[in-house]
Design a protein around this motif. Structure first.
Motif, PDB file in Angstrom:
ATOM      1  N   LYS A 303       0.873  -1.184   0.000  1.00  0.00           N
ATOM      2  CA  LYS A 303       0.000   0.000   0.000  1.00  0.00           C
ATOM      3  C   LYS A 303       0.912   1.237   0.000  1.00  0.00           C
ATOM      4  O   LYS A 303       1.752   1.394   0.892  1.00  0.00           O
ATOM      5  CB  LYS A 303      -0.888   0.014   1.250  1.00  0.00           C
ATOM      6  CG  LYS A 303      -1.803  -1.206   1.366  1.00  0.00           C
ATOM      7  CD  LYS A 303      -3.168  -0.850   0.914  1.00  0.00           C
ATOM      8  CE  LYS A 303      -4.248  -1.907   1.061  1.00  0.00           C
ATOM      9  NZ  LYS A 303      -4.002  -3.131   1.755  1.00  0.00           N
ATOM     10  N   VAL A 304       0.722   2.069  -1.014  1.00  0.00           N
ATOM     11  CA  VAL A 304       1.591   3.228  -1.195  1.00  0.00           C
ATOM     12  C   VAL A 304       0.755   4.494  -1.097  1.00  0.00           C
ATOM     13  O   VAL A 304      -0.288   4.606  -1.738  1.00  0.00           O
ATOM     14  CB  VAL A 304       2.275   3.159  -2.591  1.00  0.00           C
ATOM     15  CG1 VAL A 304       3.107   4.399  -2.847  1.00  0.00           C
ATOM     16  CG2 VAL A 304       3.132   1.909  -2.691  1.00  0.00           C
ATOM     17  N   CYS A 305       1.216   5.439  -0.283  1.00  0.00           N
ATOM     18  CA  CYS A 305       0.480   6.697  -0.119  1.00  0.00           C
ATOM     19  C   CYS A 305       1.284   7.851  -0.727  1.00  0.00           C
ATOM     20  O   CYS A 305       2.461   8.030  -0.392  1.00  0.00           O
ATOM     21  CB  CYS A 305       0.218   6.947   1.359  1.00  0.00           C
ATOM     22  SG  CYS A 305      -0.971   8.248   1.632  1.00  0.00           S
ATOM     23  N   PHE A 306       0.661   8.580  -1.649  1.00  0.00           N
ATOM     24  CA  PHE A 306       1.260   9.777  -2.241  1.00  0.00           C
ATOM     25  C   PHE A 306       0.791  10.978  -1.408  1.00  0.00           C
ATOM     26  O   PHE A 306      -0.404  11.085  -1.113  1.00  0.00           O
ATOM     27  CB  PHE A 306       0.744  10.027  -3.658  1.00  0.00           C
ATOM     28  CG  PHE A 306       1.038   8.962  -4.678  1.00  0.00           C
ATOM     29  CD1 PHE A 306       0.571   7.672  -4.548  1.00  0.00           C
ATOM     30  CD2 PHE A 306       1.755   9.286  -5.821  1.00  0.00           C
ATOM     31  CE1 PHE A 306       0.821   6.709  -5.516  1.00  0.00           C
ATOM     32  CE2 PHE A 306       2.019   8.331  -6.792  1.00  0.00           C
ATOM     33  CZ  PHE A 306       1.553   7.038  -6.648  1.00  0.00           C
ATOM     34  N   VAL A 307       1.697  11.889  -1.090  1.00  0.00           N
ATOM     35  CA  VAL A 307       1.310  13.084  -0.323  1.00  0.00           C
ATOM     36  C   VAL A 307       1.957  14.324  -0.936  1.00  0.00           C
ATOM     37  O   VAL A 307       3.157  14.319  -1.220  1.00  0.00           O
ATOM     38  CB  VAL A 307       1.751  12.957   1.159  1.00  0.00           C
ATOM     39  CG1 VAL A 307       1.472  14.247   1.920  1.00  0.00           C
ATOM     40  CG2 VAL A 307       1.057  11.784   1.845  1.00  0.00           C
ATOM     41  N   ALA A 308       1.150  15.368  -1.147  1.00  0.00           N
ATOM     42  CA  ALA A 308       1.698  16.624  -1.693  1.00  0.00           C
ATOM     43  C   ALA A 308       1.061  17.821  -0.987  1.00  0.00           C
ATOM     44  O   ALA A 308      -0.007  17.705  -0.390  1.00  0.00           O
ATOM     45  CB  ALA A 308       1.446  16.700  -3.187  1.00  0.00           C
ATOM     46  N   LEU A 315      -3.530  20.654   0.090  1.00  0.00           N
ATOM     47  CA  LEU A 315      -2.931  19.406   0.556  1.00  0.00           C
ATOM     48  C   LEU A 315      -3.581  18.294  -0.259  1.00  0.00           C
ATOM     49  O   LEU A 315      -4.777  18.371  -0.567  1.00  0.00           O
ATOM     50  CB  LEU A 315      -3.239  19.176   2.046  1.00  0.00           C
ATOM     51  CG  LEU A 315      -2.885  20.312   3.020  1.00  0.00           C
ATOM     52  CD1 LEU A 315      -3.408  19.996   4.430  1.00  0.00           C
ATOM     53  CD2 LEU A 315      -1.374  20.531   3.065  1.00  0.00           C
ATOM     54  N   GLY A 316      -2.811  17.270  -0.629  1.00  0.00           N
ATOM     55  CA  GLY A 316      -3.390  16.203  -1.447  1.00  0.00           C
ATOM     56  C   GLY A 316      -2.798  14.856  -1.119  1.00  0.00           C
ATOM     57  O   GLY A 316      -1.641  14.754  -0.694  1.00  0.00           O
ATOM     58  N   ALA A 317      -3.608  13.798  -1.298  1.00  0.00           N
ATOM     59  CA  ALA A 317      -3.114  12.436  -1.042  1.00  0.00           C
ATOM     60  C   ALA A 317      -3.820  11.437  -1.951  1.00  0.00           C
ATOM     61  O   ALA A 317      -4.941  11.671  -2.419  1.00  0.00           O
ATOM     62  CB  ALA A 317      -3.355  12.062   0.418  1.00  0.00           C
ATOM     63  N   LEU A 318      -3.119  10.340  -2.191  1.00  0.00           N
ATOM     64  CA  LEU A 318      -3.661   9.223  -2.984  1.00  0.00           C
ATOM     65  C   LEU A 318      -3.209   7.938  -2.310  1.00  0.00           C
ATOM     66  O   LEU A 318      -2.071   7.875  -1.828  1.00  0.00           O
ATOM     67  CB  LEU A 318      -3.015   9.204  -4.373  1.00  0.00           C
ATOM     68  CG  LEU A 318      -3.422  10.168  -5.454  1.00  0.00           C
ATOM     69  CD1 LEU A 318      -2.287  10.284  -6.463  1.00  0.00           C
ATOM     70  CD2 LEU A 318      -4.686   9.679  -6.158  1.00  0.00           C
ATOM     71  N   LEU A 319      -4.064   6.923  -2.295  1.00  0.00           N
ATOM     72  CA  LEU A 319      -3.635   5.613  -1.785  1.00  0.00           C
ATOM     73  C   LEU A 319      -3.719   4.603  -2.916  1.00  0.00           C
ATOM     74  O   LEU A 319      -4.752   4.508  -3.607  1.00  0.00           O
ATOM     75  CB  LEU A 319      -4.546   5.187  -0.614  1.00  0.00           C
ATOM     76  CG  LEU A 319      -4.161   3.883   0.068  1.00  0.00           C
ATOM     77  CD1 LEU A 319      -2.775   3.976   0.735  1.00  0.00           C
ATOM     78  CD2 LEU A 319      -5.207   3.497   1.125  1.00  0.00           C
ATOM     79  N   TYR A 320      -2.620   3.865  -3.117  1.00  0.00           N
ATOM     80  CA  TYR A 320      -2.523   2.917  -4.229  1.00  0.00           C
ATOM     81  C   TYR A 320      -2.042   1.574  -3.716  1.00  0.00           C
ATOM     82  O   TYR A 320      -1.089   1.510  -2.932  1.00  0.00           O
ATOM     83  CB  TYR A 320      -1.522   3.462  -5.265  1.00  0.00           C
ATOM     84  CG  TYR A 320      -1.344   2.593  -6.490  1.00  0.00           C
ATOM     85  CD1 TYR A 320      -2.400   2.374  -7.370  1.00  0.00           C
ATOM     86  CD2 TYR A 320      -0.111   1.997  -6.777  1.00  0.00           C
ATOM     87  CE1 TYR A 320      -2.229   1.582  -8.501  1.00  0.00           C
ATOM     88  CE2 TYR A 320       0.069   1.211  -7.912  1.00  0.00           C
ATOM     89  CZ  TYR A 320      -1.002   1.009  -8.763  1.00  0.00           C
ATOM     90  OH  TYR A 320      -0.836   0.224  -9.888  1.00  0.00           O
ATOM     91  N   GLU A 321      -2.694   0.502  -4.161  1.00  0.00           N
ATOM     92  CA  GLU A 321      -2.198  -0.852  -3.836  1.00  0.00           C
ATOM     93  C   GLU A 321      -1.474  -1.367  -5.077  1.00  0.00           C
ATOM     94  O   GLU A 321      -2.068  -1.457  -6.156  1.00  0.00           O
ATOM     95  CB  GLU A 321      -3.371  -1.769  -3.468  1.00  0.00           C
ATOM     96  CG  GLU A 321      -2.881  -3.119  -3.031  1.00  0.00           C
ATOM     97  CD  GLU A 321      -3.998  -4.000  -2.445  1.00  0.00           C
ATOM     98  OE1 GLU A 321      -5.156  -3.542  -2.387  1.00  0.00           O
ATOM     99  OE2 GLU A 321      -3.679  -5.121  -2.072  1.00  0.00           O
ATOM    100  N   VAL A 322      -0.202  -1.670  -4.917  1.00  0.00           N
ATOM    101  CA  VAL A 322       0.641  -2.024  -6.088  1.00  0.00           C
ATOM    102  C   VAL A 322       0.234  -3.394  -6.639  1.00  0.00           C
ATOM    103  O   VAL A 322       0.060  -4.341  -5.860  1.00  0.00           O
ATOM    104  CB  VAL A 322       2.127  -2.056  -5.686  1.00  0.00           C
ATOM    105  CG1 VAL A 322       3.013  -2.372  -6.897  1.00  0.00           C
ATOM    106  CG2 VAL A 322       2.531  -0.710  -5.084  1.00  0.00           C
TER     107      VAL A 322
END
Ligand code: UT7
Length: 322
Positions: A303-308, A315-322
């Motif tokens: 599980k990978v979380c993008f944060v900007a 503020l922004g975030a995305l959650l991705y399961e590889v």
């Protein structure tokens, strides 16, 4: 609403383009009252890359796009949409995405740009994923490209040392069982803080030059980003400890350290590349994504979380399961 509903969307390929020309901290010492040690200690930056003379933001975007398509082993004709995030376009119109579409001969793709400060990369991916999961598009090319060389005030030692040029890209496609899957995404905004970081004419007299209240940005992010990450994780039904890897916007290592300490995240769970690239704004999460994939920082099922975070303030975030 934070969770994506509908079809699944995966990352089919990633790529970057970093211009060759390097500007080291010591190069700034030649014309500014600054030092390598001040810049490194306050920001974590050692050097940054800048576009060559005549190299445009759209050229950086095109090169990153080609790299991502090659990685995905896909031809430009398979694309339905091209989205480019940038804050430093060649021109306000036509869009950078149309220039990329034309050079790629992506004859079946529409194109538009996203302008969202340093959250641009996350916003563009969020838009692309929304299009894929809703059934609107099957294959979307997302690019984030910045050419700050033309936008920094070379006399302002508190801003010109921060930014660098570069582009990152990814191809997002429909996903099958057992493949990658975007789970959730969130962007928040506080427009009352729009003057913290801007290039407005009324501030500077020059529509391009960046003006930043560095300490205000620093404080805003250090206070608000930890809460934002915790809320995003709760809404995504995951705890921060259960996120395997964090793809962070690269603005300042001190900001990442402070946010990680407050949320309780180990610094080993992220990749820092500020030292080489500086802050590439919208492009920074895309560049960090490509590097994390290629270096094997993430494996299938992670599980990978993008944060900007950035101008707006956003503020922004995305959650991705590889
Ligand atoms: O992508 C998101 C957008 N941007 C950010 O995330 C940036 C957030 N802010 C920061 O990263 C930091 O505020 C900076 C790196 C911009 C500045 O660091 P700081 O520790 O907040 O420094 P400061 O602004 O409080 O300035 C401290 C001193 C000042 O001198 P005086 O007034 O104390 O004599 C500045 O003039 O440091 C001086 N200074 C510098 N000195 C040497 C500012 N820039 C420099 C420099 N070299 N490049």
């Amino acid at each position: 609403m934070t969770i994506f509903n509908g079809r699944k969307a995966k990352i089919s390929g990633t790529g970057v383009y970093i211009p060759e020309k390097i500007m080291k901290n010591t190069d700034f010492e030649k014309f500014l009252d600054t030092s390598d040690s001040w810049i490194y200690e306050r920001t974590g930056i050692k050097e940054r890359h800048f576009a060559a003379d005549g190299e445009r933001c759209s050229d950086l975007a095109y090169n990153a796009a080609v790299a991502a398509l090659n990685d995905a082993k896909m031809s430009p004709e398979t694309l339905d949409m091209i989205i480019v995030a940038t804050n430093t376009p060649d021109s306000t119109f036509p869009s950078m995405s149309c220039k990329v579409q034309g050079r790629l001969r992506a004859v079946n793709a529409g194109a538009f740009d996203v302008l969202a400060g340093c959250v641009g990369g996350v916003a563009a991916i969020q838009t692309a994923v929304s299009g894929v999961v809703s059934g609107l598009w099957n294959n979307v090319l997302v690019v984030a490209s910045e050419k700050f060389k033309d936008y920094v005030d070379w006399n302002d030692r508190s801003t010109c040392i921060l930014f660098g040029d570069g582009a990152g890209a990814c191809v997002l496609s429909t996903s099958n069982e057992g493949e990658g899957n975007f789970i959730s995404s969130k962007i928040s905004a506080d427009g009352t803080k729009h003057d913290f970081l801007s290039n407005e004419t009324e501030n500077s007299g020059d529509p391009h030059v960046i003006k930043m209240k560095g300490q205000d940005v620093f404080k805003y992010v250090s206070i608000n980003l930890p809460k934002f990450i915790e809320n995003f994780c709760e809404e995504s039904k995951i705890t921060p400890e259960n996120v395997d890897f964090w793809i962070m916007h690269q603005a300042n290592t001190r900001i990442i350290d402070s946010v990680f300490k407050r949320v309780g995240i180990s610094i080993d769970k992220t990749l820092l590349n500020l030292e080489q690239y500086g802050n590439t704004s919208a492009a920074s999460v895309m560049i960090a994504l490509d590097e994390s994939m290629k270096k094997g920082c993430v494996k299938q099922g992670d599980k990978v979380c993008f944060v900007a975070f950035g101008a707006g303030m956003t503020l922004g975030a995305l959650l991705y399961e590889v």
